[in-house]
Design a protein around this motif. Sequence first.
Motif, PDB file in Angstrom:
ATOM      1  N   GLY A 144       3.498   0.980 -13.043  1.00 18.14           N
ATOM      2  CA  GLY A 144       3.967  -0.326 -13.145  1.00 18.14           C
ATOM      3  C   GLY A 144       4.350  -1.173 -12.221  1.00 18.14           C
ATOM      4  O   GLY A 144       4.267  -0.538 -10.849  1.00 18.14           O
ATOM      5  N   ASN A 145       4.357  -2.689 -12.213  1.00 13.39           N
ATOM      6  CA  ASN A 145       4.421  -3.349 -11.347  1.00 13.39           C
ATOM      7  C   ASN A 145       5.594  -4.240 -11.193  1.00 13.39           C
ATOM      8  O   ASN A 145       5.706  -5.276 -10.439  1.00 13.39           O
ATOM      9  N   ASP A 146       6.589  -4.035 -11.961  1.00 12.05           N
ATOM     10  CA  ASP A 146       7.641  -4.839 -12.430  1.00 12.05           C
ATOM     11  C   ASP A 146       8.605  -4.798 -11.041  1.00 12.05           C
ATOM     12  O   ASP A 146       8.683  -3.881 -10.342  1.00 12.05           O
ATOM     13  N   ALA A 147       9.112  -6.145 -10.796  1.00 12.54           N
ATOM     14  CA  ALA A 147       9.936  -6.330  -9.622  1.00 12.54           C
ATOM     15  C   ALA A 147      11.064  -5.149  -9.448  1.00 12.54           C
ATOM     16  O   ALA A 147      11.433  -4.851  -8.385  1.00 12.54           O
ATOM     17  N   ALA A 148      11.921  -5.058 -10.444  1.00 12.64           N
ATOM     18  CA  ALA A 148      13.160  -4.542 -10.519  1.00 12.64           C
ATOM     19  C   ALA A 148      12.579  -2.779 -10.271  1.00 12.64           C
ATOM     20  O   ALA A 148      13.224  -2.053  -9.557  1.00 12.64           O
ATOM     21  N   LEU A 149      11.514  -2.506 -10.806  1.00 11.92           N
ATOM     22  CA  LEU A 149      10.901  -1.188 -10.684  1.00 11.92           C
ATOM     23  C   LEU A 149      10.788  -0.825  -9.266  1.00 11.92           C
ATOM     24  O   LEU A 149      11.179   0.251  -8.644  1.00 11.92           O
ATOM     25  N   ASN A 150       9.914  -1.828  -8.654  1.00 14.94           N
ATOM     26  CA  ASN A 150       9.438  -1.809  -7.142  1.00 14.94           C
ATOM     27  C   ASN A 150      10.901  -1.553  -6.162  1.00 14.94           C
ATOM     28  O   ASN A 150      10.830  -0.783  -5.280  1.00 14.94           O
ATOM     29  N   ARG A 151      12.002  -2.293  -6.498  1.00 14.09           N
ATOM     30  CA  ARG A 151      13.167  -2.413  -5.757  1.00 14.09           C
ATOM     31  C   ARG A 151      13.969  -1.106  -5.987  1.00 14.09           C
ATOM     32  O   ARG A 151      14.234  -0.618  -4.829  1.00 14.09           O
ATOM     33  N   ALA A 152      13.748  -0.393  -7.106  1.00 14.20           N
ATOM     34  CA  ALA A 152      14.539   0.772  -7.138  1.00 14.20           C
ATOM     35  C   ALA A 152      13.719   1.878  -6.493  1.00 14.20           C
ATOM     36  O   ALA A 152      14.377   2.691  -5.858  1.00 14.20           O
ATOM     37  N   LEU A 153      12.380   1.941  -6.313  1.00 16.89           N
ATOM     38  CA  LEU A 153      11.768   2.988  -5.412  1.00 16.89           C
ATOM     39  C   LEU A 153      11.923   2.589  -4.164  1.00 16.89           C
ATOM     40  O   LEU A 153      12.009   3.651  -3.329  1.00 16.89           O
ATOM     41  N   GLN A 209       0.731  -1.329   0.042  1.00 18.03           N
ATOM     42  CA  GLN A 209      -0.004   0.031  -0.104  1.00 18.03           C
ATOM     43  C   GLN A 209       0.981   1.360  -0.049  1.00 18.03           C
ATOM     44  O   GLN A 209       0.567   2.420  -0.837  1.00 18.03           O
ATOM     45  N   GLU A 210       2.043   1.200   0.844  1.00 13.78           N
ATOM     46  CA  GLU A 210       2.803   2.341   0.745  1.00 13.78           C
ATOM     47  C   GLU A 210       3.598   2.641  -0.468  1.00 13.78           C
ATOM     48  O   GLU A 210       3.697   3.887  -0.808  1.00 13.78           O
ATOM     49  N   LEU A 211       3.875   1.493  -1.066  1.00 14.58           N
ATOM     50  CA  LEU A 211       4.596   1.295  -2.566  1.00 14.58           C
ATOM     51  C   LEU A 211       3.728   1.931  -3.445  1.00 14.58           C
ATOM     52  O   LEU A 211       4.098   3.031  -4.312  1.00 14.58           O
ATOM     53  N   ASN A 247       1.462   6.589  -7.032  1.00  8.20           N
ATOM     54  CA  ASN A 247       0.332   7.638  -7.217  1.00  8.20           C
ATOM     55  C   ASN A 247       0.966   9.000  -7.079  1.00  8.20           C
ATOM     56  O   ASN A 247       0.547   9.757  -7.926  1.00  8.20           O
ATOM     57  N   LYS A 248       1.702   9.392  -6.098  1.00  4.15           N
ATOM     58  CA  LYS A 248       2.083  10.470  -5.768  1.00  4.15           C
ATOM     59  C   LYS A 248       3.208  11.062  -6.991  1.00  4.15           C
ATOM     60  O   LYS A 248       3.099  12.184  -7.623  1.00  4.15           O
ATOM     61  N   TYR A 249       4.075  10.194  -7.526  1.00  2.02           N
ATOM     62  CA  TYR A 249       4.653  10.665  -8.461  1.00  2.02           C
ATOM     63  C   TYR A 249       4.307  10.085  -9.898  1.00  2.02           C
ATOM     64  O   TYR A 249       5.217  10.217 -10.831  1.00  2.02           O
ATOM     65  N   ASP A 250       3.170   9.736 -10.118  1.00  2.00           N
ATOM     66  CA  ASP A 250       2.773   9.206 -11.305  1.00  2.00           C
ATOM     67  C   ASP A 250       3.320   8.321 -11.897  1.00  2.00           C
ATOM     68  O   ASP A 250       3.743   8.340 -13.238  1.00  2.00           O
TER      69      ASP A 250
END
Length: 395
Positions: free
Chosen positions: A17-26, A4-6, A11-14
């Motif tokens: 994507g749900n890619d695992a590598a993208l999530n890890r970077a964020l 939920q936090e992710l 949403n805040k930064y528009d």
Amino acid sequence: MDAQELQRLKNKYDIIGNDAALNRALETAVLVAPTDLTVLITGESGVGKEMVPRIIHQNSLRKNGKYLSINCGAIPEGTINAELFGHEKGAFTGAIGERKGYFEEADGGTLFLDEIGELPEATQAMLLRVLQDGEFIKVGSAKVQKTNVRVIAATNVDLIHAVSQGKFREDLYYRLNAIQIKMPSLRERKDDIYLLFRKFTSDFSEKYGMTKVSLTHDAIAMLQGYRWPGNIRQLKNVTESISALESMKLAPGAAKCEIDAATLSKYIPKDGPNSLPAILNSSSDGMSASDRQMFIKALLDLKQDVDALKNFVYSDTREKIPAQTQVSEPQQQPVQEAEWQEAEVHEPVSLSLHKAEEDNILKALEKYHGNRKLAAEELGISERTLYRRLSKNEK
């Protein structure tokens, strides 16, 4: 960081994507934000690296300080030191007053240096001193100044390779690379490609009041199968082109615009070694990219001259020669056959054409008092063609 936090962060930064590598970077960006560690963001051009430093700054203790984003590759080598560190009055030609540099302006805040790999060697040494000691010297000054700036850098080149080639300082690389965040390319995020397409076409339709575009299953497969060398930036451009051109074909207020693979293929560049966008480092014929462009331009200029001469010759011929003897205009030939065409045109019309042509040239020169440039413009030909016609008529 839970799901939920992710999602709230995205949403805040528009961010889509749900890619695992993208999530890890964020997640990494949020984790390192409260520290003052230098961060190096890597990834191909167009993957959205510019969002990461904003996330870091706005989640850091410096969020109330300034955030400055600088593209190092866009600043000329001769002025980049003055841009980054400032200059004194009279330090160089055009320095009419003292100026603060970005490191002084961003004191207490965050400085994002994009395309860090483009920094000249002298600037790299000055940057290393700031990162190590927080000290810099303005151009034209001998006074050492202090700054408290957090540096976040980004690059789309392999800095390790640049170090091995002597183009980037090894000590600076390790100083910048305290924390590395890699942004994945779009081809590594295949499941996110259609999500981004839907986002872009939705934004476009809302902005311009056009029908929202959707894709058939075969079109989605084609979209996901393309390599997207320009990544998200390229996908957005393609999506907006499709949204604009395909929506225009529909009746106003149409409820649906669904695109199949055959239609989509018209908008996606051919995927091959000669596809655009591309960077030509060398060519099999030994001609550089810039030389090739100049050669092509010269050919086009020559073709325009030949076409202008043909128009001039035929327009005058039709007025001077009886209908039964007029020469029909031949089909356009390649540029290299221009001289042969010229000879072929002149044989049938003989001296009358030479006389008419000479009269027109002399009238134009007389009108503009011998100014060949203005005379050529009047006749619709280039100065080079005018010189050639004059020299032939004088013989």
